[in-house]
Design a protein around this motif. Structure first.
Motif, PDB file in Angstrom:
ATOM      1  N   TYR B 473     -12.832 -27.340  -3.038  1.00 61.44           N
ATOM      2  CA  TYR B 473     -13.645 -27.012  -4.207  1.00 61.44           C
ATOM      3  C   TYR B 473     -13.293 -25.679  -4.877  1.00 61.44           C
ATOM      4  O   TYR B 473     -13.371 -25.568  -6.095  1.00 61.44           O
ATOM      5  N   LEU B 474     -12.925 -24.659  -4.072  1.00 65.77           N
ATOM      6  CA  LEU B 474     -12.673 -23.350  -4.696  1.00 65.77           C
ATOM      7  C   LEU B 474     -11.618 -23.416  -5.806  1.00 65.77           C
ATOM      8  O   LEU B 474     -11.834 -22.862  -6.882  1.00 65.77           O
ATOM      9  N   LYS B 476     -10.936 -25.782  -7.747  1.00 66.86           N
ATOM     10  CA  LYS B 476     -11.512 -26.444  -8.926  1.00 66.86           C
ATOM     11  C   LYS B 476     -12.423 -25.492  -9.689  1.00 66.86           C
ATOM     12  O   LYS B 476     -12.415 -25.459 -10.920  1.00 66.86           O
ATOM     13  N   ILE B 477     -13.222 -24.733  -8.924  1.00 68.39           N
ATOM     14  CA  ILE B 477     -14.083 -23.748  -9.590  1.00 68.39           C
ATOM     15  C   ILE B 477     -13.210 -22.790 -10.398  1.00 68.39           C
ATOM     16  O   ILE B 477     -13.491 -22.487 -11.557  1.00 68.39           O
ATOM     17  N   ALA B 478     -12.117 -22.358  -9.749  1.00 68.47           N
ATOM     18  CA  ALA B 478     -11.194 -21.447 -10.431  1.00 68.47           C
ATOM     19  C   ALA B 478     -10.636 -22.090 -11.704  1.00 68.47           C
ATOM     20  O   ALA B 478     -10.639 -21.491 -12.782  1.00 68.47           O
ATOM     21  N   PHE B 480     -11.752 -24.691 -13.591  1.00 65.61           N
ATOM     22  CA  PHE B 480     -12.686 -24.958 -14.690  1.00 65.61           C
ATOM     23  C   PHE B 480     -13.218 -23.672 -15.315  1.00 65.61           C
ATOM     24  O   PHE B 480     -13.394 -23.594 -16.525  1.00 65.61           O
TER      25      PHE B 480
END
Lengths: 363, 508
Positions: B473-474, B476-478, B480
């Motif tokens: 997930y990290l 992806k957070i980065a 987006f």
């Protein structure tokens, strides 16, 4: 999130929405850039944090906050979904596309973002609403259910391909659908001096046929049952931007009563949002006392109806004497009546007799 | 009036008529029992010299016998001690002759297993057995034998003496028997596998009637010390044994008799006992009446002054070998073994060894895989009645984080000079409280060890899962947030991922 009062220009409002999405992204980006696990704080939507605010005349969220942090194993998935939802909304806004909740659920899969069900993706959109204080329609995410409007109101479109085009809302005898295009339109001019919201399609059509819009100088809004948020927001705009009083006609039962109440004071589910309520709107009928006074044909209240009435009796939104009186009357007569019940006195009775009387009574 | 005749029957005749006792119940059990008895004789023959056993077993199809049975030729070769030539005919052609009548831990039981197999072969096929053996001296002896069942005597049909140029040592037995291999096959293969498990120092080769080769290779040459012979312990004697001892004893008084024929009885203990039992130390053993012998037995059991039997006469596998055997046959992810201290029941010493293994080739079948051994013999029948299974089922495994859906194997080995079998079939161990307690204590010990393993593994798994979630997930957070913020380069998440490991288990 402070209350965002309406901006005159739809365009400006859109800009405000995209900017707030970008700021959210920037906040997260900067936290990560500094080597921190990003986190977001937002008001808690748990029932203990929902209060009825007599000033706003709607439910609001209290001071309790929740913190979503990417550092917590149980938060990171919803956190990522939230950042994705913000990104996706921003894409919709900049590309001037609209979407639905169902659509969001499927779109996520294109980004390898999985939601385990529709409910999970809906919750994330609600989180985004809570954080930014805009409703999902502002993010171009619209509900499936549609309602309609008819009356002398000229609007100007802002959607791609229709920019600058105007439309008079009397141009189609079935009314005009309150969809994304209408919701994002600017109001240009109107000759109306009131808004009449109607629960049922049959009566809405009858009112158009009977020229209620002309006879009463009214804009007619069909809520089609419980009014969708876009419609509630639209009614509010008619009330605030055009200074039109709003009168609501529903069935004479606890459910109709509550349709009116949600337009007036909103729902607990939308406690994190403003601008969906029209506190000055009036419930004009069908009241319990109307059932008695007009000797309407009725059905008995069933158990669920009665249970619902007791719930409403304790609801802070219903503390006004008028509502309390009507609830008591329902409980006393144990009967309910539909809007169509007036037809026993002829098809036009409701327009000729009942409507003017009630408009006067609830003025 | 009808004439009632009494006839004496020979030992061979007795076992011929009661072959169920030795496990030759039906064609499928018979072929299993024959293989098993000969393999065990071979293992004993090698172990008595502390030579790592090399055993070759071949079962080949000869002809149809009936609708359901066939005639097979069984050949078993070993590298054991060999049989001196003068003993060969009796050792293989006379029931109840053999080396197994002293008190020590042994595989075989009556000294008749191998002979029973040969006897069974002869009964069903009327063919002689061939025995070839050498003690590693200059000659090899070959005998062709049959058993005279009525007289319990070997009949020698042929005898050859060969020059042993290569100084081969060992024994080869070959004979025909009727049986049902197809039905016996699963048990026979399971027998080899389990035998390999508790004899990790043995090479076992089996060629089945279809020509398939099953090979179990040794992983060590370490062997347990062979058991020492021992005298009977006073608590374990019965009238029969006392009578036999009295019959053969050269000692002229009770003091010497007790001192020399019993385990853990010295001069002082003998005197104390005789005083307790009110028997004169100078009494002549051979003068004891039958009633006095019975009384002597009861007094021996009642006297509290005897030390418990010494476990020298036992030959447990030992934790090292047990572990090696389990690892070799099951290739588990984890194994724990434990050997209990020697204990006794009714005057018989015994030692319990247990093992527990997780993962690897152990199947997940919704219940534990249980391996039971008695004196290093796999027990393959009547599992549900065995004391080990009762103990295992009674244990609260949940306490040890163990659930039946896990791939877990449990091994229980009981060794004793006298295994408390419940039935003559010798397939399960009786529920003796002393034995039960030792098994339970042993299992608790290994259960605690597997609990530590499972806890650790759970922790590692959880950490792995955590890291997996963050690394998924990290980025992806980065990704987006970078796009939302309108930046070019996404922030580096490696540092954050590194720190995930250090957090431990917050949020759980």
């Amino acid at each position: 999130m402070g209350q965002k009062e309406h901006k005159a220009s739809i365009i400006e409002r859109k800009k405000e929405v995209t900017t707030s999405l970008e700021n959210l992204g920037l906040k997260i980006y900067e936290q990560m850039e500094k080597g921190y696990f990003p986190s977001i704080e937002m008001p808690s939507r748990s029932t203990e944090n929902i209060y009825y605010d007599p000033n706003f005349r709607q439910f609001i969220l209290g001071d309790r906050k929740v913190r979503r942090t990417a550092r917590n194993i149980r938060h990171i998935r919803p956190f990522t979904q939230l950042v994705w939802a913000a990104f996706f909304s921003h894409e919709l806004a900049t590309q001037r596309k609209t979407s639905t909740l169902r659509d969001v659920y499927y779109s996520a899969q294109a980004y390898e973002m999985s939601f385990k069900d529709q409910q999970e993706s809906n919750n994330i959109i609600t989180d985004l609403e809570t954080i930014l204080g805009f409703s999902r329609e502002d993010f171009n995410i619209f509900p499936e259910e549609r309602s309609a409007v008819f009356g002398d109101l000229t609007i100007e479109y802002t959607v791609p391909g229709y920019e600058g085009k105007t439309l008079n809302l009397t141009s189609h005898p079935d009314g005009v659908m309150i969809g994304p295009a209408l919701t994002s339109s600017e109001f240009v001019e109107t000759s109306a001096n009131k808004v009449i919201a109607i629960e049922k399609g049959g009566l809405f059509t009858r009112f158009i046929e009977e020229n209620v819009h002309k006879k009463f100088n009214a804009i007619l809004v069909l809520t089609a049952g419980q009014a969708p948020r876009a419609t509630r927001h639209f009614i509010r705009r008619l009330n605030r931007e055009l200074n039109l009083p709003v009168y609501i006609f529903t069935d004479g039962d606890p459910w109709g009563m509550h349709i009116a109440m949600v337009i007036i004071s909103g729902s607990a589910n939308a406690a994190h949002l403003r601008e969906l309520t029209t506190p000055d709107a009036k419930w004009s009928g069908v009241w319990a006392t109307d059932i008695v006074n007009y000797k309407l044909p009725t059905d008995p209240l069933d158990e669920v109806d009665i249970k619902r009435l007791y719930e409403l009796q304790r609801d802070p939104r219903y503390k006004d004497p008028l509502w309390q009186r009507e609830i008591k009357t329902f409980l006393k007569i144990k009967r309910k009546a539909e809007q169509e019940a007036f037809s026993r006195y002829g098809l036009t009775y409701i327009v000729d007799e009942y409507l003017p009387a009630k408009l006067e009574e609830t003025k | 009036m009808a004439q009632v005749t009494f006839e004496e029957i020979s030992a061979s005749d007795f076992f011929y008529r009661n072959r169920d006792i030795a496990g030759f119940t039906n064609p499928s059990r018979a072929i299993f029992a024959a293989v098993r008895e000969l393999v065990e004789n071979s293992l004993d023959a090698a172990e008595s010299l502390k030579i790592p056993p090399d055993i070759y077993v071949r079962l080949s199809y000869e002809e149809e016998a009936s609708r359901e049975t066939q005639v097979y030729r069984l050949r078993v070769e070993d590298n054991g001690i060999g049989v001196p030539p003068r003993h060969i005919p009796s050792a293989f052609g006379q029931v109840l002759f053999g080396s197994k009548y002293k008190l020590k831990q042994q595989r075989g039981t009556f000294g008749l297993g191998g002979k029973m197999a040969i006897l069974y072969g002869q009964i069903t096929t009327h063919q002689p057995a061939i025995v070839i053996s050498s003690t590693g001296m200059s000659k090899i002896y070959m005998y062709k034998l049959m058993i005279d069942i009525q007289r319990n005597r070997p009949i020698i049909l042929d005898r050859k003496v060969l020059i042993n140029k290569e100084r081969w040592r060992g024994t080869i037995v070959e004979f025909c028997l009727e049986g049902d291999y197809l039905r016996a096959m699963p048990k026979i293969l399971e027998y080899f596998k389990q035998t390999a498990m508790v004899n990790p120092y043995a090479n076992l080769t089996f060629v089945d009637p279809k020509g398939r080769l099953y090979k179990f290779t040794r992983v060590t040459k370490e062997m347990p010390d062979p058991p020492k012979e021992t005298l009977p312990h006073p608590y374990g004697v019965d009238v029969e044994l006392l009578q036999r001892l009295i019959h053969v004893t050269p000692y002229k008084n009770m003091l010497e008799f007790l001192r020399n024929h019993f385990h853990r009885v010295g001069e002082i203990t003998a005197r104390k006992f005789l005083e307790f039992a009110n028997i004169s130390p100078s009494k002549k053993p051979k003068k004891l009446s039958h009633q006095e012998i019975v009384r002597l037995m009861h007094m021996l059991k009642k006297f509290k002054g005897f030390l418990p039997p010494d476990a020298n006469c036992l030959s447990p596998l030992g934790e090292e070998l047990l572990r090696a055997g389990i690892v070799k046959e099951l290739k588990p992810d984890f194994v724990a073994v434990h050997q209990r201290k020697p204990s006794t029941y009714a005057g018989h010493p015994f030692i319990v060894e247990v093992g527990i293994a997780y993962g690897g080739e152990i199947p997940k079948k919704g219940s534990f895989v249980i391996y039971r051994f008695a004196n290093r013999i796999p027990l393959l029948y009547d599992e549900a009645s065995d004391v080990s299974v009762k103990v295992i089922n009674a244990m609260n495994w949940r306490r040890y984080k163990v659930t039946p859906d896990m791939p877990i194997a449990i091994l229980v080995h009981v060794c004793s000079t006298k295994i408390p079998y419940k039935t003559v079939g010798k397939e399960f161990i009786a529920d003796r409280p002393e034995v039960r307690r030792e098994i339970a204590n042993g299992l608790r010990e290994v259960a605690r060890q597997i609990q530590r393993f499972l806890t650790k593994r759970e922790h590692v798994d959880r950490e792995k899962r955590r890291l997996g979630v963050f690394s998924r997930y990290l980025p992806k957070i980065a990704q987006f947030s970078t796009k939302l913020a309108g930046r070019e380069k996404p922030p580096d998440v490696k540092k954050l991922l590194r720190s995930v490991r250090k957090f431990g288990a917050e949020g759980t």
